[in-house]
Design an enzyme around this catalytic site. Structure first.
Site, mmCIF file in Angstrom:
data_model
loop_
_atom_site.group_PDB
_atom_site.id
_atom_site.type_symbol
_atom_site.label_atom_id
_atom_site.label_comp_id
_atom_site.label_asym_id
_atom_site.label_seq_id
_atom_site.Cartn_x
_atom_site.Cartn_y
_atom_site.Cartn_z
ATOM 1 N N LYS A 26 0.839 -1.197 0.000
ATOM 2 C CA LYS A 26 0.000 0.000 0.000
ATOM 3 C C LYS A 26 0.878 1.253 0.000
ATOM 4 C CE LYS A 26 -3.268 2.679 2.651
ATOM 5 N NZ LYS A 26 -4.164 2.814 3.782
ATOM 6 N N GLU A 56 10.793 -4.487 4.293
ATOM 7 C CA GLU A 56 10.871 -5.943 4.102
ATOM 8 C C GLU A 56 10.497 -6.315 2.669
ATOM 9 O OE1 GLU A 56 9.344 -4.261 6.458
ATOM 10 O OE2 GLU A 56 9.129 -5.370 8.328
ATOM 11 N N GLY A 71 -4.715 -1.400 5.062
ATOM 12 C CA GLY A 71 -3.979 -2.584 4.612
ATOM 13 C C GLY A 71 -4.686 -3.882 4.952
ATOM 14 N N ARG A 72 -5.140 -4.031 6.181
ATOM 15 C CA ARG A 72 -5.750 -5.307 6.607
ATOM 16 C C ARG A 72 -7.176 -5.473 6.098
ATOM 17 N NH1 ARG A 72 -4.444 -1.776 10.381
ATOM 18 N NH2 ARG A 72 -6.028 -0.866 11.744
ATOM 19 N N GLU A 131 -4.433 -5.779 14.996
ATOM 20 C CA GLU A 131 -3.883 -4.496 14.539
ATOM 21 C C GLU A 131 -4.967 -3.420 14.642
ATOM 22 O OE1 GLU A 131 -0.395 -4.140 11.579
ATOM 23 O OE2 GLU A 131 -2.142 -3.728 10.357
ATOM 24 N N HIS A 188 -5.892 -32.011 18.378
ATOM 25 C CA HIS A 188 -4.796 -32.888 18.801
ATOM 26 C C HIS A 188 -3.583 -32.075 19.211
ATOM 27 C CE1 HIS A 188 -6.905 -36.552 17.621
ATOM 28 N NE2 HIS A 188 -7.463 -35.756 16.713
ATOM 29 N N LYS A 215 9.674 -0.513 13.575
ATOM 30 C CA LYS A 215 10.189 -0.260 12.213
ATOM 31 C C LYS A 215 11.333 0.743 12.275
ATOM 32 C CE LYS A 215 5.840 -0.609 9.607
ATOM 33 N NZ LYS A 215 4.881 0.173 8.837
HETATM 34 O O1 F6P Z 1 2.546 -3.885 9.949
HETATM 35 C C1 F6P Z 1 2.209 -2.601 9.622
HETATM 36 C C2 F6P Z 1 1.651 -2.503 8.241
HETATM 37 O O2 F6P Z 1 1.571 -1.152 7.928
HETATM 38 C C3 F6P Z 1 0.302 -3.176 8.057
HETATM 39 O O3 F6P Z 1 -0.744 -2.400 8.510
HETATM 40 C C4 F6P Z 1 0.275 -3.404 6.584
HETATM 41 O O4 F6P Z 1 -0.713 -4.320 6.210
HETATM 42 C C5 F6P Z 1 1.686 -3.907 6.374
HETATM 43 O O5 F6P Z 1 2.470 -3.129 7.269
HETATM 44 C C6 F6P Z 1 2.204 -3.762 4.974
HETATM 45 O O6 F6P Z 1 2.176 -2.435 4.547
HETATM 46 P P1 F6P Z 1 2.314 -2.056 3.023
HETATM 47 O O7 F6P Z 1 1.172 -2.672 2.297
HETATM 48 O O8 F6P Z 1 2.254 -0.566 2.994
HETATM 49 O O9 F6P Z 1 3.619 -2.581 2.518
#
Ligand code: F6P
Length: 488
Positions: free
Chosen positions: A170, A176, A228-229, A314, A345, A460
């Site tokens: 987003k 990462e 995002g979620r 979140e 189990h 972060k």
């Molecule tokens: O973990 C924080 C967060 O901002 C989430 O809310 C989001 O889904 C994820 O990182 C990934 O963010 P992006 O889609 O901006 O890479």
């Protein structure tokens, strides 16, 4: 509400009371059975009154009207708009469906790798697995973790000449994901493939993707007001659309839209997301239960607990109100879960015998999809379903064994059964929208902002500072020693 006396009978008595069926709620073929909840009509009425007192109806109206209910970011919350018939007529959506159709028709593309994390990974990965019976496009893989083994193991299954990467972020700033993009580019180049031809992007910030060298024609955007979620319905679902095709993806959206309509219009007394959201509040704030389990009895939905975990934790893992004041009691619970019957189990011993009580949702489709039309296979699904209801009964009823305490099951452990006919794209869309609305209802009653996630920022920043080693002054000796042990 705090005055409610919970002199409730044991569930083994409650479940047999006359009229208990009234705690079973229905919408289309979806049934939500609350009969094994520590609930009576009186308590339910009080919870509904609590919702009214808090003006939940106005909040729901404001959300669907596009008001800026995400206060800390001064934004509306617009994921439900992505499920409307109007959205499917939009150019944005047409661009997605055209691209997905081209990819599905392209015999040279054998593998899709979605590079994204959190909401840019969990939702689409869970839905792709959930709808495996409808998957007729190329193989789709998901890499979220910056742990290079994750990407390495997936690339080992892919041919660089027939792989398309979807960079899903987003913000397009998530380090990462961008590290994995760098590795993927290197892999393509080392194999003589131009990265530009093998990469597309999904983001709410197009310019950042352009700066990363992605062709604007291959960038699929969505509104920054889609959290995002809550984003799998947007271009973030591109990998799902490629897997199952846009006709099935439309069904996913239609199912979610049906749940949106129900949420927006049904009276609270029969409004399933409202009732389930209020039950979250009942368990957490009045019965003091700090955890909540989600157990899909559906192997293909094995990733649903992970998706729901981000969604609820979140969203509602907060300690300040929507207006920035400290909360006077905890909000969202710890959400966890695992697929049934495997979970039986593993940790169901704890659910049945532990001193602590943790309520759970048991999720099950009543019929299988895309199985062999063979009596033994059909019967096997029935065995699964019977296990689900057996657990619900055992948790509620327990068994007296005074002579052998280790065999004594106290019972009185709440569960809620959510069942539907079969896990089709429509049914899954409807189920996921239900869980989104449960999160929003409970978050609103707890007075937290279910749409921001400031709590993840500090970690972060620290990772960034440690990586750049620009200013290690504030870090502990242990952190510095660990960096030294890592070496250069
Ligand atoms: O973990 C924080 C967060 O901002 C989430 O809310 C989001 O889904 C994820 O990182 C990934 O963010 P992006 O889609 O901006 O890479």
């Amino acid at each position: 509400m705090t005055q409610i006396a919970i002199a409730l009978h044991h569930l083994r008595t409650l479940i047999h009371q006359d009229g208990r069926d009234d705690l079973c709620f229905h919408f289309e073929d979806l049934t939500v059975d609350c009969t094994r909840q520590p609930l009576t009509q009186d308590i339910l009425q009080r919870l509904l009154t609590l919702a009214e007192t808090k003006s939940l109806a106005d909040f729901i109206k404001a959300m669907f009207a596009g008001k800026a209910i995400n206060l800390s970011e001064d934004r509306p919350v617009s994921h439900c708009r992505l499920r409307t018939p109007d959205y499917r007529q939009s150019q944005t959506y047409q661009k997605l469906t055209n691209f997905a159709a081209d990819v599905r028709a392209n015999q040279n593309i054998k593998s899709i790798v979605n590079l994204g994390i959190g909401g840019s990974d969990l939702g689409p990965a869970m839905v792709t697995a959930g709808l495996a019976g409808f998957h007729d496009g190329p193989a789709v893989h998901y890499v979220g973790n910056v742990d290079p083994h994750a990407l390495y193991d997936i690339l080992a299954q892919c041919n660089p000449r027939s792989t398309l990467f979807i960079i899903t972020s987003k913000t397009f700033t998530t380090s990462e994901t961008l590290v994995n993009v760098g590795l993927a580019k290197g892999w393509l180049q080392q194999n003589g493939v131009a990265p530009d031809a093998a990469m597309v992007a999904v983001t709410a910030y197009q310019k950042r993707a352009v700066d990363w060298g992605i062709d604007p024609a291959r960038i699929f955007d969505f509104d920054e007001a889609v959290g995002g979620r809550y984003s799998l319905w947007s271009a973030v679902g591109l990998s799902v659309m490629i897997a199952i095709g846009s006709t099935a993806f439309n069904q996913l959206l239609k199912g979610a839209h049906a749940m949106d309509n129900h949420f927006e219009t049904a009276p609270f007394a029969s409004n399933i997301p409202v009732i389930m959201g209020l039950l979250r509040v009942w368990h957490r704030s009045y019965l003091g239960q700090m955890a909540y389990g989600i157990m899909p009895y559906d192997q293909r939905l094995a990733r649903l607990p992970a998706w729901a975990q981000q969604l609820e934790m979140e969203s509602n893992g907060k300690s300040v109100t929507r207006h920035g004041k400290p909360l006077d009691r905890p909000a969202g619970p710890l959400i966890w879960g695992e697929v049934g019957v495997n979970s039986q189990h593993s940790f169901f011993q704890w659910l049945h015998h532990s001193v602590d009580i943790v309520p759970i949702d048991i999720l099950i489709a009543r019929k299988p999809v895309n199985l062999l039309d063979d009596a033994a296979w059909q019967a096997s699904h029935k065995t699964l379903a019977i296990n689900a209801v057996a657990q619900a009964e055992a948790l509620a009823v327990g068994v007296e064994q005074a002579a052998a305490p280790h065999r004594h099951f106290p019972g009185n452990r709440p569960s809620l059964m959510v069942s539907w006919e079969a896990t089709t794209p429509y049914a899954l869309g409807r189920l996921l929208a239900l869980y989104e609305h449960i999160t929003i209802v409970s978050g609103f009653v707890w007075d937290v902002n279910s749409f921001d996630q400031w709590g993840v920022e500090l970690g972060k920043k620290m990772a960034h500072d440690l990586a750049s080693k620009s200013d290690l002054d504030g870090f502990s000796p242990a952190a510095k020693a660990f960096l030294n042990r890592l070496g250069d």
